[in-house]
Design a protein around this motif. Structure first.
Motif, mmCIF file in Angstrom:
data_model
loop_
_atom_site.group_PDB
_atom_site.id
_atom_site.type_symbol
_atom_site.label_atom_id
_atom_site.label_comp_id
_atom_site.label_asym_id
_atom_site.label_seq_id
_atom_site.Cartn_x
_atom_site.Cartn_y
_atom_site.Cartn_z
ATOM 1 N N LEU A 5 8.364 7.857 8.279
ATOM 2 C CA LEU A 5 7.602 6.301 8.177
ATOM 3 C C LEU A 5 8.608 5.418 7.478
ATOM 4 C CD1 LEU A 5 4.151 7.032 6.712
ATOM 5 C CD2 LEU A 5 4.636 6.115 8.638
ATOM 6 N N GLY A 7 8.489 1.900 9.056
ATOM 7 C CA GLY A 7 8.036 0.793 9.629
ATOM 8 C C GLY A 7 8.786 0.443 11.040
ATOM 9 N N ASP A 34 -4.670 1.747 12.868
ATOM 10 C CA ASP A 34 -5.182 1.587 11.701
ATOM 11 C C ASP A 34 -6.120 2.670 11.165
ATOM 12 O OD1 ASP A 34 -5.504 0.613 9.066
ATOM 13 O OD2 ASP A 34 -7.706 -0.259 9.764
ATOM 14 N N ARG A 40 -7.385 8.788 4.803
ATOM 15 C CA ARG A 40 -6.350 8.637 4.109
ATOM 16 C C ARG A 40 -6.581 9.730 2.759
ATOM 17 N NH1 ARG A 40 -2.020 4.907 5.043
ATOM 18 N NH2 ARG A 40 -2.669 3.685 6.750
ATOM 19 N N GLN A 51 -0.718 10.531 5.898
ATOM 20 C CA GLN A 51 -1.148 9.324 5.876
ATOM 21 C C GLN A 51 -2.476 9.229 6.685
ATOM 22 O OE1 GLN A 51 0.421 6.696 4.453
ATOM 23 N NE2 GLN A 51 1.266 8.392 3.499
ATOM 24 N N SER A 63 -1.129 -0.650 12.296
ATOM 25 C CA SER A 63 -1.086 -0.184 10.850
ATOM 26 C C SER A 63 -0.195 -1.075 10.042
ATOM 27 C CB SER A 63 -1.107 1.377 10.636
ATOM 28 O OG SER A 63 -0.713 1.641 9.261
ATOM 29 N N GLU A 64 -0.747 -1.693 8.890
ATOM 30 C CA GLU A 64 0.166 -2.645 8.159
ATOM 31 C C GLU A 64 1.103 -1.677 7.553
ATOM 32 O OE1 GLU A 64 -2.764 -4.273 5.464
ATOM 33 O OE2 GLU A 64 -3.717 -5.362 6.878
ATOM 34 N N ASP A 65 1.026 -0.508 7.422
ATOM 35 C CA ASP A 65 2.198 0.518 6.810
ATOM 36 C C ASP A 65 3.389 0.243 7.648
ATOM 37 O OD1 ASP A 65 0.345 1.304 4.697
ATOM 38 O OD2 ASP A 65 -0.013 3.284 6.011
ATOM 39 N N LEU A 66 3.133 0.081 9.004
ATOM 40 C CA LEU A 66 4.246 0.108 10.189
ATOM 41 C C LEU A 66 4.915 -1.232 10.203
ATOM 42 C CD1 LEU A 66 2.837 2.615 12.424
ATOM 43 C CD2 LEU A 66 4.633 2.916 10.952
#
Length: 72
Positions: A5, A7, A34, A40, A51, A63-66
């Motif tokens: 991970l 992004g 998402d 999670r 995740q 997904s905002e994580d990426l």
């Protein structure tokens, strides 16, 4: 080859070239959609770096994580 991970912006052109040199001609991007907060939380029981399941999709948006859709 596994990419941790970090992004979309953490994947470099050299990463992609390395994959191509290794013989890959496509990428299967699991877990870009998402995942909900409940999933999670449950996944953390199995490992602090989990995740959530890539099959537990809350919404078909990046997904905002990426990163953002534009970065993708």
């Amino acid at each position: 080859m596994f990419h941790a991970l970090g992004g979309f912006n953490s994947i470099t052109l050299n990463d992609l070239k390395s994959m191509k040199t290794a013989g890959f001609n496509s990428l299967w991007l699991m877990g870009i959609w998402d995942v909900g907060p409940k999933v999670r939380t449950i996944s953390k029981r199995y490992g602090s770096d989990f995740q959530g399941s890539p099959f537990a999709i809350r919404d078909y948006r990046i997904s905002e994580d990426l990163g953002t859709e534009k970065e993708f």
